[in-house]
Design a protein around this motif. Structure first.
Motif: not given
Length: 457
Positions: A241-244, A304-313
């Motif tokens: 999603d984008g850069d992550g 529980h992970l619900t839509g957890v956003r993380v970076g590319a790194d």
């Protein structure tokens, strides 16, 4: 966690790594001679002297490392090679190095004097005591899987040393062993497959190079709450999603999940399993208690992970599944070592029990049915140990160990349960009550066959 001292040889300290080691060697030699003296036995200081030898060596290695550390990318490194002369000693030589032998002496003492007495209460509370975790940190367990060049305490990363330590700790208690080893598993993963930026960000907290309240709780999360869980067919997903990335799913059997500050989460990315670094403060991440039948002292939780956003790194390792497959195998190897240590604990406890309990005027160990059962347990423990050590030795040399760890896991799963069952049986009614630890060890051994799935790949 983001700061790292990067001192180089010949810098402002004026000591190269080799010069520091030479100086340390003189100190260690002196302390070692003291430890070998008969005088300390006469004055009752044997245990303190042995601990001083290990502490002097471990702390000295930290000084030498700080004097000569340079950060280097470690991605795609193998699980660690033993020193070059190990190969020349034989294909299957598991003689511990001097560093490993000293470490094992201290770990065995830790298991006997700290883990074993605290195990029953920890099992009841479903959480490891703070003093046990602090003692493990003092010994240096969180940095065990990190090589010296990245701030660890051992000159070389060694899967064999890791297996020996896990076995020794499980002889005290498997649940507490899992709790104390969990941060080291994350540090090892970052050391093996992390980028230089990831290593600089996270490893100092595990190796003692960062100021703070001690080593953080961290967990490697592979398992999921599904029937016949296959670690290579994950329900947890990561999409670009984008850069992550955005991660969704549920992970189970997360060690010390309620306290963890960092998770290594396994998820499917483009149809291939991959590993991601997820910090506890990420939005959409929730932790709930998940007490289990065994290893209760490890404080198991669900993540529980619900839509957890993380970076590319946040991606740890490659995207072709190679690093993930090695991660699964190393994790299974660790569980095999834990099974060996727990099986040995049952055998040792049962031998003393049957030799001390009398019926009809003689120890029950004089009965053939009892003696044969104990002999079978001893044979099975040794078979488990040899297969586990062989897998560890191949991993340490950088060779493919998929077959060996699969065989070891199959044997440890089947025979571990058999040893636990026979241990309870030999204690009779005492084996069913919590007055004796065998019932807890029996429950713990059930985890070996379920923690990292059923597929042997």
């Amino acid at each position: 966690m983001t700061f790292l001292s990067n001192l180089r040889p010949g810098g402002r300290h004026g000591l190269s790594s080799r010069e520091a080691r030479d100086a340390i060697g003189l100190v260690v030699a002196g302390v070692s001679r003291l430890a070998q003296s008969d005088l300390i036995d006469r004055v009752g200081l044997r245990k303190q002297a042995e601990h001083a030898v290990y502490s002097t060596t471990r702390n000295g290695f930290r000084v030498a490392t700080a004097a000569g550390r340079t950060f280097a990318r470690a991605g795609r490194r193998t699980a660690g090679a033993r020193p070059a002369n190990a190969a020349s000693r034989g294909v299957f030589d598991l003689t511990p190095t001097d560093d490993e032998a000293m470490l094992l002496d201290v770990v065995r003492e830790l298991a006997t004097e700290v883990l074993r007495p605290a195990a029953s209460a920890a099992d009841e509370a479903c959480a490891p005591p703070a003093d046990v975790l602090a003692a493990a940190q003092d010994v240096g367990l969180p940095a065990l899987g990190v090589p010296e060049e990245l701030g660890g305490i051992m000159e070389e990363r060694s899967a064999t040393a890791g297996a020996l330590v896990a076995e020794a700790l499980a002889h005290g208690d498997m649940g507490l062993a899992v709790a104390t080893l969990a941060p080291g598993a994350v540090a090892t993963a970052i050391g093996l497959w992390g980028t230089e930026a990831q290593q600089q960000t996270y490893l100092p907290a595990f190796t003692g190079d960062a100021a703070g309240p001690g080593v953080p709780a961290a967990a490697l999360t592979l398992a999921e709450p599904t029937v016949l869980f296959d670690p290579f067919e994950l329900s947890t997903t990561a999409r670009r999603d984008g850069d992550g990335f955005v991660i969704d799913g549920v992970k189970s059997a997360v060690v010390r999940g309620a306290d963890a500050e960092l998770f290594v989460v396994a998820a499917m990315l483009d149809g291939t399993p991959a590993l991601f670094l997820v910090e506890s403060g990420a939005e959409g991440l929730e932790v709930e208690a998940d007490p289990s039948m065994g290893v209760r002292a490890a404080g198991l939780s669900r993540l529980h992970l619900t839509g957890v956003r993380v970076g590319a790194d946040a991606l740890l390792g490659d995207t072709d599944g190679t690093a993930y497959a090695e991660c699964v195998r190393l994790s299974r190897l660790a569980w095999c070592a834990l099974a060996v240590g727990t099986g040995q604990a049952i055998l040792d406890y049962v031998k003393d029990y049957v030799n001390g309990r009398e019926a009809f005027g003689e120890p029950i160990s004089h009965r053939q049915s009892v003696a044969f059962m104990v002999a079978d347990m001893a044979i099975e423990v040794q078979a488990m140990r040899l297969l586990t050590w062989k897998a560890a030795s191949r991993a340490a040399r950088g060779q493919d160990f998929a077959r060996e760890v699969g065989l070891a896991r199959q044997l440890c799963t089947e025979k571990g349960m058999r040893i636990g069952l026979d241990g309870v049986q030999l204690l009779g009614g005492h084996g069913f009550v919590k007055e004796h630890p065998v019932e807890r060890w029996y429950r713990d051994l059930r985890a070996v066959g379920v923690m990292e799935g059923a597929v042997l790949v």
